[in-house]
Write a protein that holds these residues in place. Structure first.
Motif, PDB file in Angstrom:
ATOM      1  N   MET A   1      -9.296  63.020  64.357  1.00 47.59           N
ATOM      2  CA  MET A   1      -8.280  63.925  64.905  1.00 47.59           C
ATOM      3  C   MET A   1      -7.655  64.783  63.808  1.00 47.59           C
ATOM      4  O   MET A   1      -7.390  65.967  63.997  1.00 47.59           O
ATOM      5  N   TYR A   2      -7.458  64.175  62.620  1.00 43.12           N
ATOM      6  CA  TYR A   2      -6.837  64.898  61.503  1.00 43.12           C
ATOM      7  C   TYR A   2      -7.652  66.136  61.127  1.00 43.12           C
ATOM      8  O   TYR A   2      -7.110  67.237  60.990  1.00 43.12           O
ATOM      9  N   LYS A   3      -8.985  65.959  60.967  1.00 47.10           N
ATOM     10  CA  LYS A   3      -9.847  67.082  60.573  1.00 47.10           C
ATOM     11  C   LYS A   3      -9.887  68.150  61.649  1.00 47.10           C
ATOM     12  O   LYS A   3      -9.874  69.345  61.360  1.00 47.10           O
ATOM     13  N   LYS A   4      -9.951  67.715  62.917  1.00 45.76           N
ATOM     14  CA  LYS A   4     -10.000  68.664  64.027  1.00 45.76           C
ATOM     15  C   LYS A   4      -8.704  69.478  64.087  1.00 45.76           C
ATOM     16  O   LYS A   4      -8.723  70.691  64.294  1.00 45.76           O
ATOM     17  N   ALA A   5      -7.574  68.802  63.902  1.00 45.42           N
ATOM     18  CA  ALA A   5      -6.278  69.479  63.935  1.00 45.42           C
ATOM     19  C   ALA A   5      -6.162  70.479  62.786  1.00 45.42           C
ATOM     20  O   ALA A   5      -5.730  71.619  62.982  1.00 45.42           O
ATOM     21  N   LEU A   6      -6.556  70.054  61.590  1.00 51.34           N
ATOM     22  CA  LEU A   6      -6.440  70.930  60.418  1.00 51.34           C
ATOM     23  C   LEU A   6      -7.375  72.134  60.536  1.00 51.34           C
ATOM     24  O   LEU A   6      -7.012  73.247  60.160  1.00 51.34           O
ATOM     25  N   THR A   7      -8.575  71.928  61.098  1.00 57.30           N
ATOM     26  CA  THR A   7      -9.510  73.040  61.309  1.00 57.30           C
ATOM     27  C   THR A   7      -8.937  74.052  62.289  1.00 57.30           C
ATOM     28  O   THR A   7      -8.996  75.270  62.052  1.00 57.30           O
ATOM     29  N   SER A   8      -8.381  73.558  63.394  1.00 55.24           N
ATOM     30  CA  SER A   8      -7.775  74.448  64.388  1.00 55.24           C
ATOM     31  C   SER A   8      -6.634  75.256  63.788  1.00 55.24           C
ATOM     32  O   SER A   8      -6.489  76.454  64.042  1.00 55.24           O
ATOM     33  N   LEU A   9      -5.845  74.600  62.953  1.00 56.59           N
ATOM     34  CA  LEU A   9      -4.694  75.262  62.348  1.00 56.59           C
ATOM     35  C   LEU A   9      -5.119  76.310  61.315  1.00 56.59           C
ATOM     36  O   LEU A   9      -4.485  77.360  61.204  1.00 56.59           O
ATOM     37  N   THR A  10      -6.202  76.052  60.578  1.00 59.78           N
ATOM     38  CA  THR A  10      -6.650  77.040  59.593  1.00 59.78           C
ATOM     39  C   THR A  10      -7.174  78.304  60.280  1.00 59.78           C
ATOM     40  O   THR A  10      -6.959  79.413  59.789  1.00 59.78           O
ATOM     41  N   ILE A  11      -7.847  78.142  61.431  1.00 62.05           N
ATOM     42  CA  ILE A  11      -8.301  79.313  62.202  1.00 62.05           C
ATOM     43  C   ILE A  11      -7.093  80.105  62.686  1.00 62.05           C
ATOM     44  O   ILE A  11      -7.064  81.337  62.636  1.00 62.05           O
ATOM     45  N   LEU A  12      -6.091  79.382  63.144  1.00 58.15           N
ATOM     46  CA  LEU A  12      -4.855  80.005  63.610  1.00 58.15           C
ATOM     47  C   LEU A  12      -4.210  80.818  62.483  1.00 58.15           C
ATOM     48  O   LEU A  12      -3.795  81.964  62.683  1.00 58.15           O
ATOM     49  N   PHE A  13      -4.137  80.224  61.295  1.00 61.17           N
ATOM     50  CA  PHE A  13      -3.524  80.914  60.158  1.00 61.17           C
ATOM     51  C   PHE A  13      -4.310  82.159  59.771  1.00 61.17           C
ATOM     52  O   PHE A  13      -3.729  83.174  59.376  1.00 61.17           O
ATOM     53  N   PHE A  14      -5.646  82.092  59.872  1.00 61.32           N
ATOM     54  CA  PHE A  14      -6.473  83.261  59.572  1.00 61.32           C
ATOM     55  C   PHE A  14      -6.112  84.428  60.494  1.00 61.32           C
ATOM     56  O   PHE A  14      -5.917  85.557  60.044  1.00 61.32           O
ATOM     57  N   MET A  15      -6.017  84.170  61.788  1.00 60.52           N
ATOM     58  CA  MET A  15      -5.722  85.223  62.754  1.00 60.52           C
ATOM     59  C   MET A  15      -4.318  85.781  62.558  1.00 60.52           C
ATOM     60  O   MET A  15      -4.091  86.988  62.684  1.00 60.52           O
ATOM     61  N   MET A  16      -3.352  84.913  62.222  1.00 57.67           N
ATOM     62  CA  MET A  16      -1.991  85.397  61.981  1.00 57.67           C
ATOM     63  C   MET A  16      -1.962  86.347  60.794  1.00 57.67           C
ATOM     64  O   MET A  16      -1.312  87.389  60.834  1.00 57.67           O
ATOM     65  N   GLY A  17      -2.675  85.996  59.731  1.00 59.03           N
ATOM     66  CA  GLY A  17      -2.721  86.863  58.555  1.00 59.03           C
ATOM     67  C   GLY A  17      -3.418  88.175  58.836  1.00 59.03           C
ATOM     68  O   GLY A  17      -2.955  89.240  58.426  1.00 59.03           O
ATOM     69  N   PHE A  18      -4.532  88.111  59.568  1.00 59.27           N
ATOM     70  CA  PHE A  18      -5.313  89.304  59.902  1.00 59.27           C
ATOM     71  C   PHE A  18      -4.479  90.306  60.692  1.00 59.27           C
ATOM     72  O   PHE A  18      -4.409  91.497  60.351  1.00 59.27           O
ATOM     73  N   ILE A  19      -3.816  89.829  61.730  1.00 55.45           N
ATOM     74  CA  ILE A  19      -3.030  90.713  62.600  1.00 55.45           C
ATOM     75  C   ILE A  19      -1.829  91.288  61.852  1.00 55.45           C
ATOM     76  O   ILE A  19      -1.537  92.482  61.947  1.00 55.45           O
ATOM     77  N   THR A  20      -1.128  90.446  61.103  1.00 55.12           N
ATOM     78  CA  THR A  20       0.059  90.906  60.385  1.00 55.12           C
ATOM     79  C   THR A  20      -0.291  91.969  59.347  1.00 55.12           C
ATOM     80  O   THR A  20       0.414  92.975  59.203  1.00 55.12           O
ATOM     81  N   CYS A  21      -1.419  91.783  58.638  1.00 53.83           N
ATOM     82  CA  CYS A  21      -1.792  92.719  57.584  1.00 53.83           C
ATOM     83  C   CYS A  21      -2.268  94.061  58.131  1.00 53.83           C
ATOM     84  O   CYS A  21      -2.201  95.071  57.437  1.00 53.83           O
ATOM     85  N   LEU A  22      -2.741  94.086  59.365  1.00 50.47           N
ATOM     86  CA  LEU A  22      -3.148  95.367  59.964  1.00 50.47           C
ATOM     87  C   LEU A  22      -1.970  96.341  60.061  1.00 50.47           C
ATOM     88  O   LEU A  22      -2.168  97.554  60.151  1.00 50.47           O
ATOM     89  N   ASN A  23      -0.749  95.804  60.036  1.00 49.98           N
ATOM     90  CA  ASN A  23       0.431  96.682  60.019  1.00 49.98           C
ATOM     91  C   ASN A  23       0.421  97.597  58.801  1.00 49.98           C
ATOM     92  O   ASN A  23       0.899  98.735  58.853  1.00 49.98           O
ATOM     93  N   ASP A  24      -0.118  97.085  57.675  1.00 45.10           N
ATOM     94  CA  ASP A  24      -0.175  97.892  56.454  1.00 45.10           C
ATOM     95  C   ASP A  24      -1.118  99.084  56.617  1.00 45.10           C
ATOM     96  O   ASP A  24      -1.019 100.067  55.865  1.00 45.10           O
TER      97      ASP A  24
END
Length: 388
Positions: A1-24
């Motif tokens: 469960m730990y690995k699955k949770a951490l993998t899901s969260l890293t994908i989430l963080f990638f998308m948050m960074g991608f969308i936020t940086c498009l503002n630039d």
């Protein structure tokens, strides 16, 4: 469960960074389309990051009731809706509608932030929380590194032939589709083990009385404000210094965010080897030095030193965040995360003030405001290091 949770969260963080940086990319794009001043263009970041100030605490209460997983699913769906709202903004050619769409999109990102940050902190040992959150933030930075190239190719490349900002429609429709798919997949994964078993009976005022959290809130405000202010005006800064087009300047934004990505992967190890507060202080002082050098020079040196500030930013958010919640009682992480996420409002205020300074003093001198922000962060690191 730990690995699955951490993998899901890293994908989430990638998308948050991608969308936020498009503002630039949106800042110079819409600045050109609507013939905006620096201050008017800064409203893009203001409306996006104002969502943090207005919705973080309400969303924290929502997550307390429904849990992390449902909160993240709703966050993805809300962000997708914001992307789809770009279409009517283009049809009506109204800048205010773009700002409204960005606010909705940002509200979804806020919900994801409020849910994801404490998740990463609590799914493993407290001793390695800074390192774990830095790893997740490294994938956030990977998203910010990729976004400028994506934006330069799909959005800025058509700027000369664009009249109604139609260049944003298909890219944001594509992002909406990806967000919807992630929301559907996330809703099917069993992540129930992430929920905190400790009930939190404390009041918001009691949580904020923790001095370390309060100083952390100010630190997040300063850090995000400085980072976003530099990123927002970096394309225009490069254009002003080297006299190149928006499309040619955009990849340098990727270098700025790419530095943060590289630094965060390195930070996974440095934050284990050295005291996090000491690493934070060192990075902040280096950021101050680099910006001052850039402000006093021109040409390649001015551009390179400003871009290198991204490397200094790398470990700041996760380190300030974990230092901020370190003194909280079990179960208070959700409230603490909500208050720290509210401080991301700095991304609305500092760029706007920097834009106003740029209109009056010139962009070169306006970066004194980020310098002040980094000085505070250096002091915060020193305080936590000497206190430890």
């Amino acid at each position: 469960m730990y690995k699955k949770a951490l993998t899901s969260l890293t994908i989430l963080f990638f998308m948050m960074g991608f969308i936020t940086c498009l503002n630039d990319i949106l800042v110079p794009y819409l600045k050109s389309i609507f013939s905006l001043t620096y201050a008017q263009a800064a409203l893009i970041q203001f409306c996006f990051f104002a969502a943090y100030g207005l919705t973080s605490i309400p969303f924290s209460k929502l997550i307390e009731k429904m849990g992390y997983q449902k909160g993240m699913v709703i966050g993805f769906a809300l962000a997708a809706l914001g992307c789809l709202l770009f279409y009517p903004a283009v049809l009506l050619h109204t800048y205010a509608l773009f700002l409204a769409a960005l606010f909705v999109l940002a509200s979804g990102i806020v919900l994801l932030q409020v849910a994801a940050n404490p998740c990463v902190a609590i799914i493993g040992p407290k001793e390695t929380a800074s390192s774990r959150l830095t790893m997740a933030q490294a994938f956030n930075s990977l998203g910010t590194f990729v976004a400028p190239f994506f934006g330069a190719y799909f959005i800025l490349s058509g700027l000369t032939n664009s009249i109604y900002a139609e260049g944003v429609v298909y890219p944001y429709f594509l992002i909406a589709g990806v967000l919807i798919v992630i929301a559907l997949v996330l809703s099917k994964i069993n992540l129930s083990g992430m929920e905190s078993a400790q009930a939190d009976e404390s009041r918001w005022q009691d949580v904020l009385k923790e001095k370390g959290l309060l100083l952390g809130v100010i630190g997040i405000f300063a850090y995000v404000g400085a980072e976003v202010a530099i990123g927002s005006f970096l394309v225009n800064y490069v254009m002003e210094i080297s006299h190149v087009s928006e499309t040619q300047a955009a990849p340098l934004v990727a270098l700025y965010w790419g530095g943060a990505m590289v630094g965060r992967f390195i930070g996974i190890f440095t934050l284990k080897a050295f005291a996090p507060a000491k690493v934070l202080m060192t990075h902040a002082l280096l950021a101050v030095l680099l910006i001052l050098v850039s402000m006093q020079t021109t040409g390649t040196l001015a551009i390179a030193t400003m871009a290198l500030v991204g490397l200094c930013n790398s470990i700041m958010f996760p380190t300030i965040f974990t230092l901020g919640i370190k003194g909280l009682k079990d179960g208070q992480e959700k409230k603490g995360s909500g208050l720290l996420a509210t401080a991301i409002l700095g991304g609305a205020i500092v760029p706007l003030l920097t834009g106003l300074l740029a209109d009056r003093l010139g962009l070169h001198h306006a970066f004194i405001l980020p310098v002040i922000c980094y000085v505070y962060i250096a002091w915060l690191g020193l305080r936590n290091f000497t206190k430890a």
